[in-house]
Each structure stands twice: as structure tokens, then as C-alpha cells.
Design an enzyme around this catalytic site. Sequence first.
Site, PDB file in Angstrom:
ATOM      1  N   CYS A  74       0.842  -1.196   0.000  1.00 47.84           N
ATOM      2  CA  CYS A  74       0.000   0.000   0.000  1.00 47.84           C
ATOM      3  C   CYS A  74       0.876   1.245   0.000  1.00 47.84           C
ATOM      4  O   CYS A  74       1.889   1.308   0.712  1.00 47.84           O
ATOM      5  CB  CYS A  74      -0.903  -0.016   1.227  1.00 47.84           C
ATOM      6  SG  CYS A  74      -1.874   1.486   1.452  1.00 47.84           S
ATOM      7  N   CYS A  77       1.649   4.670   3.362  1.00 50.78           N
ATOM      8  CA  CYS A  77       2.745   4.918   4.303  1.00 50.78           C
ATOM      9  C   CYS A  77       4.073   4.531   3.672  1.00 50.78           C
ATOM     10  O   CYS A  77       4.134   3.639   2.819  1.00 50.78           O
ATOM     11  CB  CYS A  77       2.565   4.101   5.587  1.00 50.78           C
ATOM     12  SG  CYS A  77       1.122   4.561   6.562  1.00 50.78           S
ATOM     13  N   CYS A 156      -6.803  -0.300   7.757  1.00 48.73           N
ATOM     14  CA  CYS A 156      -5.770   0.725   7.637  1.00 48.73           C
ATOM     15  C   CYS A 156      -5.460   1.270   9.020  1.00 48.73           C
ATOM     16  O   CYS A 156      -6.360   1.760   9.711  1.00 48.73           O
ATOM     17  CB  CYS A 156      -6.224   1.846   6.706  1.00 48.73           C
ATOM     18  SG  CYS A 156      -5.046   3.208   6.596  1.00 48.73           S
ATOM     19  N   GLN A 265      -6.808  20.496   8.214  1.00 48.29           N
ATOM     20  CA  GLN A 265      -5.666  19.648   8.530  1.00 48.29           C
ATOM     21  C   GLN A 265      -6.099  18.194   8.692  1.00 48.29           C
ATOM     22  O   GLN A 265      -7.171  17.909   9.239  1.00 48.29           O
ATOM     23  CB  GLN A 265      -4.970  20.121   9.806  1.00 48.29           C
ATOM     24  CG  GLN A 265      -4.297  21.480   9.672  1.00 48.29           C
ATOM     25  CD  GLN A 265      -3.063  21.463   8.789  1.00 48.29           C
ATOM     26  OE1 GLN A 265      -2.714  20.438   8.189  1.00 48.29           O
ATOM     27  NE2 GLN A 265      -2.392  22.597   8.687  1.00 48.29           N
ATOM     28  N   GLU A 315      -7.223  35.337   2.337  1.00 47.34           N
ATOM     29  CA  GLU A 315      -7.218  34.030   1.700  1.00 47.34           C
ATOM     30  C   GLU A 315      -7.633  34.203   0.243  1.00 47.34           C
ATOM     31  O   GLU A 315      -8.383  35.134  -0.092  1.00 47.34           O
ATOM     32  CB  GLU A 315      -8.182  33.106   2.453  1.00 47.34           C
ATOM     33  CG  GLU A 315      -8.627  31.852   1.760  1.00 47.34           C
ATOM     34  CD  GLU A 315      -7.489  30.897   1.492  1.00 47.34           C
ATOM     35  OE1 GLU A 315      -7.459  30.342   0.381  1.00 47.34           O
ATOM     36  OE2 GLU A 315      -6.639  30.707   2.379  1.00 47.34           O
ATOM     37  N   ASN A 343      -5.488  37.150  -3.993  1.00 46.99           N
ATOM     38  CA  ASN A 343      -4.432  36.242  -4.435  1.00 46.99           C
ATOM     39  C   ASN A 343      -3.113  36.675  -3.794  1.00 46.99           C
ATOM     40  O   ASN A 343      -2.483  37.645  -4.228  1.00 46.99           O
ATOM     41  CB  ASN A 343      -4.325  36.267  -5.956  1.00 46.99           C
ATOM     42  CG  ASN A 343      -3.256  35.312  -6.474  1.00 46.99           C
ATOM     43  OD1 ASN A 343      -2.550  34.663  -5.698  1.00 46.99           O
ATOM     44  ND2 ASN A 343      -3.136  35.224  -7.787  1.00 46.99           N
ATOM     45  N   CYS A 394       4.268  23.602   4.892  1.00 44.88           N
ATOM     46  CA  CYS A 394       4.175  22.186   4.537  1.00 44.88           C
ATOM     47  C   CYS A 394       5.228  21.825   3.487  1.00 44.88           C
ATOM     48  O   CYS A 394       5.170  20.749   2.896  1.00 44.88           O
ATOM     49  CB  CYS A 394       2.770  21.845   4.027  1.00 44.88           C
ATOM     50  SG  CYS A 394       2.232  22.835   2.620  1.00 44.88           S
TER      51      CYS A 394
END
Length: 437
Positions: A74, A77, A156, A265, A315, A343, A394
Site C-alpha cells: 500500500c 505509508c 488501515c 488539517q 485568503e 491572491n 508544509c
Amino acid sequence: MTLEVFDIESLDLEARGIARREGKVVFVEGALPGEKVLARVVKQKASFDTARMERILKPSSQRVEPPCPYFGVCGGCAMQHLEPSAQVAVKQRVLEDALGHIGKVQPAMVLPPLHGPAFGYRYRARLSVRYVAKKGGALVGFRERRGSYVADIKECKVLPPHVSDMLLPLRELIGSLSRPDRFPQIEVAVGDRTTALLLRHMEALSPADIVLLREFGAHHNVTWWLQSKGPETVHPLDAADVDALAYTLPEFGLRMPYRPTDFTQVNHAINRTLISKAIGLLDVQPADRVADLFCGLGNFTLPLAVHAASVVGIEGSGILTERAMEAARRHGLQDKTRFATLNLFEVDVQWLRDLGRFDRVLIDPPREGAESVARALAALAPAERPQRIVYVSCSPATLARDAGILVHEGGYKLLSAGVINMFPHTGHVESIAVFDA
């Protein structure tokens, strides 16, 4: 190719061991740092080779038995064979390397990593669906590692247990619908009171299909959402469920409604910790005017409004800012918050000046980072600058780039930086950095 012995030096974010052979990098699938392995080179390129491990000659002390029986097949992960704290150390090194090599900066202090649950944490997921007659029906899960097929999984470990327990019933449900071959994916969003499942369907659902979906929803406490074409076609199966999905921020007394397609999140436990940490690092004072850039649904804006005199959330999506303002009104924070749609990838210093001076700024951009925002902040005169900036990222690469702009062009000091283990067992690196004027 013949079998060769490799000494593994480090790990990349796809959890491949990194070795060197005559100066050339070799990525060894399944190997961990400190191990000596027997592997076979399976692919050669000009700058690197890829090898498949056949046997471990000397194991790492940080190697563990993967809890999931599907690990390695899978693609959900990549690092279950590495002890969780060692995974965080790998990510911390990636962040520090990016800051040093890309941004040419070093934090004065490395923050302790933010940890959360290692399993059952994934409250958002996109599950692929494929009807395979030879396998007896529908498959529902993540795609295979380095492949396009849907992995044949029955559970899972990273999904919440109640979602994992739905994988087999979902396979049965898809197989019972009128066109089981016309459902490419199901998006999962787990809220505080219900779990939303967004079903992408390529053909119109029959009345019998609707009955089956409702029966499944009633049995599993699921609210169904449907999508026939583009994002504009997303809607709840039952109109009464439009506001059923929400997550809570108990420390701030907030409940945040959202739609299954809205960005939230993945890891709710870490999100709560991250918000508290970010606000603490921002050192918000009661008289402060704060900007929350790339504010989304107001994930940081509303908690900031609990502490600050006023907060401006900006935003790029008008839908999200409308929803954020609605949440602010619901919590009686409308007099302390203002939202704007813009933007943020195309802003300049004059735009920033026109907003007025902020005491603190929080930046939480997507993977592309916040280069225009960083350049605008760097171009402010010393008297115009916010005293402190907290940047949640991120992508270590774009954080490093923007940190370099703030430090080398804007004269900011990089006080601290650290990683947030938002996605255990994956190569995803979430991080946070603090800048002072």
C-alpha cells in the site's frame, strides 16, 4: 544485475536508504541508515541508481516491525519500519538542510518537534475505488506503492478505527450499486459528530442506489456527499446535512464547520497543538493587531481573535473567507475579525502598507510558499514592520526560500524553527519558524 553490499548513510523522504558506490548515489528500497544490506541495482540513471534490498546483513537499532500487514504494498505509508521518533529526526534534518542550503540561514534555536498519535490520526483521506471482477468486486483504499492499482487492503492503521472498519462494508456497498465500475474515489472527512463520505460518481445514481447509501449512512453514522462532475457539483445527499461536519478547538471554545472539499488539517490532534504553539510563539498581546495570511477557514484567525485586539484574515478563496466570517459571527468574534479575499501570490509592499501596520503576522501558505508576501514584508521600512512573524509550512524548500528573503533582504532574525509530525509514517514534512524584526 548482481547482488552487492551497500552501507546505508541516510534516508530520503520516500524512505529509501541512501548509499554511495564509486561516488554515485544509490537509493536502496527498504534500507535504513546505519544498515549494511545486500541489494540488487534495478535502475540506472546518469546521476543516481535505484536498488532493491534482498537481505539485511546488519540491521538498524531503529528498525521496527511494521504494524500494518499491507506495508510495502500500500502506498499510504512509507516509514512504518522506522521507529516514530527516528522518523521525526529524519524530517528535522531535512528542514535544517533546506534552511542551510536553500535559504542560507540557520535558526538560533531548534524547536522540540511536535508529536501526536502515530496511528488512527488521518481524519482526511482520499480513497481510490476500483471495481475488479477478478478480485471478487470493488477495492477501496490507497493506491499501491509506486503503482496505479488500488491496494487490496481490508484495514488501515492510520485511519481512525471506525473508518478502517468501514473499508470492507464500503467494498460491499460499491459492489451492490447499479454501476459499480463508475465510482473512482471516495473522500473521507471525519468531524466531531459525523463522518462525511464524498462519493465521486461518473453515472447518475438510481433510486435504489440512493436507498442503499442512506441505509449505509444510518448504520455507520455517515453523511453522504455526492460529486458528479467538477467541484461545483458537490452537494450533500440530504440538504439537512450541509452543516453537520465540523472540528473543535476546545482550548479556544470554538467549533469550526466545514465542507468535505474544504482544506482542513488531516491530523486534528496535531492541529490543536500546532495552533496553541503558533499563538504562543507569536507572543500575541491583548492590544495587538494581527494578520493571518492564507487563513483558509480561519483555523488560526479565530483562535488569534480570542487573544488579540483585532485580526485580519486573508485568503485566495472567497468561499473559505465567507465561511470563516460566518464562524466568527457564530462565536461572537465578528467585531474583532475581518476577512478579505485576495491572491497572495501576487501582492507587493504597497498592498501591505495599505492594510496598515500589524504587530504580528502569521503565514500558513500551501506548498508553493509565500514568496510575494515575504518580499513585501522584507521591503517595509523598519518602523512599518511587524515585530514578529510565525510561518507554518508544509514544504521545507519554500519555507527555506522565504526565510532567506526575510533574513537577507528584510533584516529579520530567524529565532527558531522545528518540525511538526503531522503525517507520521510518511515523507511529508510540516514545520514552523519564528522571525523577529
